[in-house]
Write a protein that holds these residues in place. Structure first.
Motif, short mmCIF file in Angstrom:
data_model
loop_
_atom_site.label_atom_id
_atom_site.label_comp_id
_atom_site.label_asym_id
_atom_site.label_seq_id
_atom_site.Cartn_x
_atom_site.Cartn_y
_atom_site.Cartn_z
N LEU B 44 0.84 -1.21 0.00
CA LEU B 44 0.00 0.00 0.00
C LEU B 44 0.87 1.25 0.00
O LEU B 44 0.56 2.25 -0.66
CB LEU B 44 -0.91 0.02 1.23
N ARG B 45 1.95 1.19 0.75
CA ARG B 45 2.87 2.34 0.79
C ARG B 45 3.53 2.53 -0.59
O ARG B 45 3.69 3.66 -1.07
CB ARG B 45 3.93 2.13 1.88
N ALA B 46 3.90 1.41 -1.19
CA ALA B 46 4.51 1.47 -2.52
C ALA B 46 3.51 2.05 -3.53
O ALA B 46 3.87 2.89 -4.37
CB ALA B 46 4.96 0.08 -2.95
N TRP B 47 2.25 1.62 -3.41
CA TRP B 47 1.22 2.14 -4.32
C TRP B 47 1.07 3.66 -4.13
O TRP B 47 0.96 4.41 -5.11
CB TRP B 47 -0.12 1.45 -4.05
N ALA B 48 1.06 4.08 -2.88
CA ALA B 48 0.90 5.51 -2.59
C ALA B 48 2.05 6.33 -3.17
O ALA B 48 1.91 7.52 -3.42
CB ALA B 48 0.78 5.74 -1.08
N GLN B 49 3.21 5.68 -3.36
CA GLN B 49 4.34 6.36 -4.00
C GLN B 49 4.22 6.36 -5.53
O GLN B 49 5.06 6.95 -6.21
CB GLN B 49 5.66 5.68 -3.61
N TRP B 51 4.48 3.62 -7.37
CA TRP B 51 5.40 2.64 -7.93
C TRP B 51 4.67 1.49 -8.62
O TRP B 51 3.58 1.09 -8.21
CB TRP B 51 6.27 2.05 -6.82
#
Lengths: 197, 197
Positions: B44-49, B51
């Motif tokens: 989820l954090r990666a998506w928010a970036q 990526w």
């Protein structure tokens, strides 16, 4: 994950379906990583079920902008109902409280959550870093345990944070200790964007 | 999570910004819950970036319909790029392979992932339950470790599963052991819908 036979045959008069829909209390504790991210991963499953989700982040500062918040709110905007409240920015329902008084804010957060649990406001609750205000004696862990034990309906609750009080562990259905084996902080490395927030 | 001082001052010639954007290899292992869900929380954090995200699920059967898959694919449809491949249903690029030959499927999965890593296909890779085909000797852990050690660019990789091979642990930046403290299976309870899948 095993979905095979279970060690003991339950003698609780419930059908498998009923047993699969019982409310559960999960605790992610320990000094390692993954307590909050694992809780958010479970929240994805709750979202996929169409459940109302309430995330209440204790302790974390207003400067903390977690990607999982953006992602879960984006999912909530797509369908369902996702509430995300952060103590560090002030609870949205309690604008008048002094944001520098962390203890009062934590107590107010728990008061509202307890009321919400009594009213079955969410099917899935994530009380992030909620162990700390209990550990610090700001919120009575026995009262939290009693509130959770007597909660109505089928409300799942996940509590994260280090040093989970024994009263909560005793009440929990599933407790996982995230144990640090190896962490880049040991080598002087700070958090990574997209990984740690 | 602490964002304060780190135990050692790194002497690597990198700026804080560079250090925060270094590729990391995370391992979630152990017998407890939360290995996959924590990895999905990081996703989820990666998506928010923004990526590109590639999830490759080894081992799990076609009957496994995880909510986190629906959620991450919904996020990918909103924005960005999310690929979710499940070995149990057959890799989408390898329809001709015999789905009953798990070993061949695992080897083919790793072949494609290795190629993708060399081509920097994703910024964030989740290799779910990837420890098992290594543990069973189907895939050479030393070769995986070497591929990860020499991967180009800034590709973050998360590997989940029990019994992570030592070669992978040695290569990892962050290893967390999910330790079971208490689990409803002990009381004869099976998985809960919305919680376990």
């Amino acid at each position: 994950m095993s979905r095979g036979t279970t060690p003991a045959a339950p003698d609780d008069g419930l059908t498998t379906r009923e047993r699969r829909n019982r409310p559960v209390l999960l605790v992610n504790t320990g000094d390692g990583k993954g307590k909050t991210t694992a809780a958010c991963g479970v929240a994805l499953r709750a979202w996929a079920q169409g459940w109302s989700i309430g995330v209440y982040q204790f302790v974390k500062s207003a400067a903390w902008k977690p990607g999982e918040r953006d992602a879960l709110l984006a999912l909530g905007a797509l369908s369902g109902d996702v509430t995300w409240e952060t103590m560090g920015t002030g609870w949205s329902w309690a604008r008048a409280t002094d944001p520098t008084d962390a203890r009062a804010a934590a107590v107010e957060g728990w008061r509202a959550i307890r009321e919400g649990i009594e009213q079955q406001r969410h099917r899935f609750w994530l009380l992030d870093e909620f162990t700390y205000p209990m550990d610090w004696g700001w919120i009575d862990a026995d009262e939290v345990a009693e509130t959770l034990r007597t909660r109505p309906g089928t409300q799942h609750v996940v509590i994260t944070g280090r040093r989970c009080p024994a009263a909560i562990v005793a009440e929990a259905d599933l407790v996982t200790d995230m144990t640090k084996i190896k962490h880049p902080f040991d080598d002087g490395q700070r958090g990574q964007v997209g990984i740690e927030w």
